[in-house]
Enzyme design. Sequence first.
Site, mmCIF file in Angstrom:
data_model
loop_
_atom_site.group_PDB
_atom_site.id
_atom_site.type_symbol
_atom_site.label_atom_id
_atom_site.label_comp_id
_atom_site.label_asym_id
_atom_site.label_seq_id
_atom_site.Cartn_x
_atom_site.Cartn_y
_atom_site.Cartn_z
ATOM 1 N N PRO A 1 0.816 -1.229 0.000
ATOM 2 C CA PRO A 1 0.000 0.000 0.000
ATOM 3 C C PRO A 1 0.845 1.273 0.000
ATOM 4 C CG PRO A 1 -0.453 -1.345 1.963
ATOM 5 C CD PRO A 1 0.522 -2.097 1.131
ATOM 6 N N GLU B 1 0.523 -7.685 8.417
ATOM 7 C CA GLU B 1 1.009 -6.296 8.417
ATOM 8 C C GLU B 1 2.010 -6.022 7.306
ATOM 9 O OE1 GLU B 1 -1.494 -6.752 10.706
ATOM 10 O OE2 GLU B 1 -1.047 -4.636 10.566
ATOM 11 N N ARG C 1 -4.250 -6.071 -20.836
ATOM 12 C CA ARG C 1 -4.816 -5.222 -21.893
ATOM 13 C C ARG C 1 -3.752 -4.739 -22.862
ATOM 14 N NH1 ARG C 1 -9.541 -2.805 -21.242
ATOM 15 N NH2 ARG C 1 -8.862 -0.858 -22.178
ATOM 16 N N ASP D 1 -6.016 4.610 -25.590
ATOM 17 C CA ASP D 1 -5.491 5.308 -26.757
ATOM 18 C C ASP D 1 -6.560 6.055 -27.538
ATOM 19 O OD1 ASP D 1 -3.059 4.277 -26.104
ATOM 20 O OD2 ASP D 1 -3.263 2.533 -27.402
HETATM 21 CL CL1 6GU Z 1 -0.730 -3.207 -3.449
HETATM 22 N N1 6GU Z 1 -1.836 -3.734 -1.117
HETATM 23 C C1 6GU Z 1 -2.668 -3.475 -0.107
HETATM 24 N N2 6GU Z 1 -2.720 -4.307 0.934
HETATM 25 N N3 6GU Z 1 -3.448 -2.398 -0.068
HETATM 26 C C2 6GU Z 1 -3.387 -1.580 -1.120
HETATM 27 C C3 6GU Z 1 -2.553 -1.798 -2.209
HETATM 28 C C4 6GU Z 1 -1.764 -2.905 -2.178
HETATM 29 N N4 6GU Z 1 -2.717 -0.784 -3.088
HETATM 30 C C5 6GU Z 1 -3.637 -0.008 -2.559
HETATM 31 N N5 6GU Z 1 -4.049 -0.461 -1.366
#
Ligand code: 6GU
Length: 221
Positions: free
Chosen positions: A98, A126, A164, A179
């Site tokens: 994230p 975590e 894609r 595009d």
């Molecule tokens: Cl790649 N992983 C997690 N756990 N939460 C996210 C993410 C990834 N991208 C946005 N939120």
Amino acid sequence: MNFHVITIFPNLFDSYLNDSIMKKALDKGSISVQFYNPRDVTKNKHKKVDDIPYGGGPGMVMMAEPIIDLWADITKKTLIEKLPLTKKRKFKTIILSPGGEKFTTEYAKASAKEHTDIIFICGRYEGIDARVAEITGADLVSIGDYVLTGGELAAMVMIDSISRQVDGVLGNKQSLEEDRISSHEMYTRPAELKYKGKKYQVPEVLQSGNHKLIDEWRKHH
Ligand code: 6GU
């Protein structure tokens, strides 16, 4: 394009990959997706894949070793066993995180162009022991500013978006929305829709057959 997904929840991918465009792309062989479960290669007898964090704090951290073992296998075995030796494979590793760099269409295009194989490492809990990133040289990538329960959904999003960009996945090259002349406002039949006594018309210009005017209209809608 060959996708390799390291995850303890491979089933999460089933429904999305087994329908529509992803299924067609898999059936045609334009893409492949393989799963590798850290739980299958844990060395402890309880098949533990996570442990408490050094330094304390809440939650659990995914252990490095099972993930590294799978990753090493993918990069090594795939090279020897499956491939026509004429085609050199180019691997990219992505850790779903994230806090990582933001995933974009540009990133998807570059990945599809420059790599034959993409390895996704999905974390739960975590996070993943930081030595996985260090050893694999992975990109840490996020799909947006919100937290998901795990990397699986984000990996699925990236697989969709990168696919894609792979030749043969979309029937018609022109289908690449990215595009096209930008217009988010699309219409199909009927030309006039009635809802609660009111009439909703498709814009006249789109029915005109005048493509110069239509392109001009689409730039602004
Ligand atoms: Cl790649 N992983 C997690 N756990 N939460 C996210 C993410 C990834 N991208 C946005 N939120």
